[in-house]
Design an enzyme around this catalytic site. Structure first.
Site, PDB file in Angstrom:
ATOM      1  N   GLU A 288      53.864  97.794  -7.835  1.00 11.90           N
ATOM      2  CA  GLU A 288      54.884  98.268  -6.955  1.00 11.90           C
ATOM      3  C   GLU A 288      54.254  99.042  -5.872  1.00 11.90           C
ATOM      4  O   GLU A 288      53.561 100.074  -6.329  1.00 11.90           O
ATOM      5  CB  GLU A 288      56.169  99.142  -7.619  1.00 11.90           C
ATOM      6  CG  GLU A 288      57.338  98.115  -7.986  1.00 11.90           C
ATOM      7  CD  GLU A 288      57.929  99.064  -9.076  1.00 11.90           C
ATOM      8  OE1 GLU A 288      58.073 100.603  -8.832  1.00 11.90           O
ATOM      9  OE2 GLU A 288      58.914  98.521  -9.720  1.00 11.90           O
TER      10      GLU A 288
ATOM     11  N   HIS B   2      62.425  99.466  -6.083  1.00 16.73           N
ATOM     12  CA  HIS B   2      62.859 100.591  -6.999  1.00 16.73           C
ATOM     13  C   HIS B   2      63.524 101.661  -6.572  1.00 16.73           C
ATOM     14  O   HIS B   2      63.224 102.717  -6.802  1.00 16.73           O
ATOM     15  CB  HIS B   2      61.412 100.988  -7.477  1.00 16.73           C
ATOM     16  CG  HIS B   2      61.555 101.157  -9.090  1.00 16.73           C
ATOM     17  ND1 HIS B   2      60.716 101.223 -10.203  1.00 16.73           N
ATOM     18  CD2 HIS B   2      62.673 102.059  -9.800  1.00 16.73           C
ATOM     19  CE1 HIS B   2      61.084 101.781 -11.110  1.00 16.73           C
ATOM     20  NE2 HIS B   2      62.172 102.123 -11.059  1.00 16.73           N
TER      21      HIS B   2
ATOM     22  N   SER C 281      65.062  96.502 -14.741  1.00 21.24           N
ATOM     23  CA  SER C 281      64.387  97.526 -15.623  1.00 21.24           C
ATOM     24  C   SER C 281      63.018  97.755 -15.191  1.00 21.24           C
ATOM     25  O   SER C 281      62.755  99.032 -14.611  1.00 21.24           O
ATOM     26  CB  SER C 281      64.406  96.559 -16.853  1.00 21.24           C
ATOM     27  OG  SER C 281      63.883  95.426 -16.979  1.00 21.24           O
ATOM     28  N   ARG C 282      61.968  97.035 -15.639  1.00 21.11           N
ATOM     29  CA  ARG C 282      60.835  97.154 -15.055  1.00 21.11           C
ATOM     30  C   ARG C 282      60.133  95.693 -14.598  1.00 21.11           C
ATOM     31  O   ARG C 282      60.507  94.880 -15.209  1.00 21.11           O
ATOM     32  CB  ARG C 282      59.776  97.818 -16.238  1.00 21.11           C
ATOM     33  CG  ARG C 282      59.962  99.089 -16.472  1.00 21.11           C
ATOM     34  CD  ARG C 282      59.576 100.190 -15.200  1.00 21.11           C
ATOM     35  NE  ARG C 282      59.683 101.600 -15.517  1.00 21.11           N
ATOM     36  CZ  ARG C 282      60.843 102.305 -15.083  1.00 21.11           C
ATOM     37  NH1 ARG C 282      61.899 101.581 -14.425  1.00 21.11           N
ATOM     38  NH2 ARG C 282      60.908 103.611 -15.272  1.00 21.11           N
TER      39      ARG C 282
HETATM   40  O1  LIG Z   1      63.192 103.510 -12.844  1.00 20.84           O
HETATM   41  C1  LIG Z   1      64.120 104.536 -13.109  1.00 20.84           C
HETATM   42  C2  LIG Z   1      64.175 105.270 -14.264  1.00 20.84           C
HETATM   43  O2  LIG Z   1      63.098 105.232 -14.943  1.00 20.84           O
HETATM   44  O3  LIG Z   1      65.030 106.020 -14.476  1.00 20.84           O
END
Ligand SMILES: O=CC(=O)O
Length: 328
Positions: free
Chosen positions: A273, A292, A243-244
């Protein structure tokens, strides 16, 4: 805008100067006049007045008040990707500018990365790769046994479209699937993938062999997983984050991994990142980190551009927008 003239779109990309990949540029050019950040920065009032749209391509820029004030005819910011945590939606909306994202394009490739990370961590793929590549390492598999994903319990936190795609894949591995989400999914959805709802995240954390984070980053999910939550997980469990980065308290994660509170972590996202080169997460053998890459595929990049184009065209023509994101 003069008749026959295409609407101008400012492209925000990594580095801010390169524009988009050639074939995507060709796709966009059918509908828009493209302006790169490099052209934009060197330029003048006249160009700013023409810009009606911003296409955020593979980057997470800060779009601030100053930029918006300089674009009097901006109507829409089209984000490629689903997460818009880098955009101040309220502030942008106060300029009458709409924000859109690309939820359809991202779901499959991001779920794939979740599965890839889970399998890679379970079977210690990266370590295995290093052993195979190293000419003088003695190969004793018993020294670094992995664990099996098949029939293990997977806890999915965040059961939106990506979480659901993960569940579909996990079913093929005969996994027992638990999920925690703000809203419970429909019974038919649960049954189709054999997922069991945990109203309390704690129950999911205690029972899962693999915990996968698939939530949006919001004030409510910021540091959702900290020392207490890690402490609830099994010592044999693996945490996967697609996710994040800021959904995890990273200091607590480092401590948990160092002290073997959990078995391992596999992260496609971190905070920041990239991580600084001396960050302790980079020096732990029970961590896999990818940069990512949830949507970094030839197909996803193109589909995201197509979704963004549909969103921009709808917004510019005052039509219903396929994927608009509203401020909360
Ligand atoms: O990180 C990827 C997105 O937000 O689609």
């Amino acid at each position: 805008m003069a008749e026959g003239e295409l609407p101008s779109v400012l492209i925000l990309d990594i580095g801010g100067t390169h524009g988009v990949l050639e074939d995507l540029a060709a796709l966009l050019k059918k509908h828009f006049h493209l302006i790169t950040m490099k052209e934009f920065l060197g330029n003048k009032e006249e160009m700013r007045k023409k810009i009606q749209s911003i296409f955020v391509f593979e980057c997470r820029p800060t779009i601030d008040r100053e930029l918006l004030e300089s674009l009097p005819n901006l109507k829409v910011i089209a984000n490629s990707g689903v997460g818009v945590d880098h955009l101040d939606l309220k502030m942008i909306s106060s300029f009458g500018v709409k924000v859109t994202n690309t939820p359809h394009a991202v779901a499959d490739p991001t779920a794939d990365i979740g599965m890839a990370l889970m399998l890679a961590s379970a079977r210690r793929l990266v370590e295995g790769c290093h052993i195979a590549l190293s000419p003088d390492t003695k190969y004793f598999a018993v020294d670094w046994l992995g664990v099996e994903v098949t029939r293990a319990t997977l806890g999915i936190i965040g059961m939106g479209s990506i979480g659901y795609k993960v569940a579909q894949r996990a079913r093929a591995f005969n996994m027992r699937i638990l999920y925690h989400n703000r809203n419970r999914r429909r019974k038919e959805d649960e049954e189709a993938v054999g997922a069991h709802y945990c109203a309390k995240m704690e129950d999911l954390l205690q029972q899962s062999d693999f915990v996968m984070l698939v939530v949006n980053l919001t004030p409510e999910t910021h540091k959702l997983i900290g020392k207490k939550e890690l402490g609830l997980m099994k010592p044999t469990a693996t945490l996967i984050n697609i996710s994040r980065g800021a959904v995890i308290d990273q200091d607590a994660l480092v401590e948990a991994l160092q002290n073997k509170v959990i078995r391992a972590a596999a992260l496609d996202v971190t905070y920041p990142e990239p991580l600084p080169r001396d960050h302790p997460l980079l020096n732990l053998s029970n961590v896999i980190i990818t940069p990512h890459i949830g949507t970094a595929t030839v197909q996803a990049i193109r589909m995201m551009a197509e979704e963004a184009i549909a969103n921009m065209l709808a917004a510019l023509n005052d039509q219903p927008i396929p994927s608009e994101v509203f401020p909360k």
